[in-house]
Design a protein around this motif. Sequence first.
Motif, short mmCIF file in Angstrom:
data_model
loop_
_atom_site.label_atom_id
_atom_site.label_comp_id
_atom_site.label_asym_id
_atom_site.label_seq_id
_atom_site.Cartn_x
_atom_site.Cartn_y
_atom_site.Cartn_z
N ALA A 25 0.83 -1.21 0.00
CA ALA A 25 0.00 0.00 0.00
C ALA A 25 0.86 1.26 0.00
O ALA A 25 0.53 2.26 -0.64
CB ALA A 25 -0.92 0.01 1.22
N ASP A 26 1.99 1.22 0.72
CA ASP A 26 2.86 2.39 0.82
C ASP A 26 4.22 1.97 1.38
O ASP A 26 4.32 0.96 2.09
CB ASP A 26 2.23 3.43 1.75
N GLU A 43 -1.07 -4.10 1.64
CA GLU A 43 -2.51 -3.95 1.42
C GLU A 43 -3.28 -4.79 2.44
O GLU A 43 -2.79 -5.81 2.92
CB GLU A 43 -2.88 -4.41 0.01
N SER A 44 -4.49 -4.35 2.76
CA SER A 44 -5.34 -5.08 3.69
C SER A 44 -5.54 -6.51 3.19
O SER A 44 -5.82 -6.73 2.01
CB SER A 44 -6.69 -4.38 3.80
N GLU A 85 -6.52 -0.72 6.93
CA GLU A 85 -5.25 -0.90 6.25
C GLU A 85 -4.62 -2.23 6.65
O GLU A 85 -5.05 -2.88 7.59
CB GLU A 85 -4.30 0.25 6.61
N GLY A 86 -3.61 -2.59 5.93
CA GLY A 86 -2.90 -3.83 6.21
C GLY A 86 -1.85 -3.67 7.29
O GLY A 86 -1.82 -2.69 8.02
#
Length: 106
Positions: A25-26, A43-44, A85-86
């Motif tokens: 995700a980031d 990522e989730s 979020e993950g």
Amino acid sequence: MTATTDRGAELRELAADIAAHPAVADAWLAKSFTDRVLVVTVESGATLPDAVRERLAAHDCRGANAVYDTDGPDPSAMGAAGTDEGQRHRFVDTRTRGEYQSYVID
């Protein structure tokens, strides 16, 4: 440009490349009190891909739990990044570990 500046640029580029991975995700570079830390949020519902771990290791970035000898579910996991979020992971730049000082103690 100094070696420290070059290393920072190298790690920022690495973070940008890792952030482009579909399971990520980031990713960004941060500083702790004495170390550079690369933070990765997956990522989730995803797990941190082995390929990302291996790429970080190839750049001398190791899981913070392993580097700091702290308990954790794995060498890098920090826990959930947020409700939707993950998982977030921290990796310490072992090549420049201990080079920063955020405050002075006399």
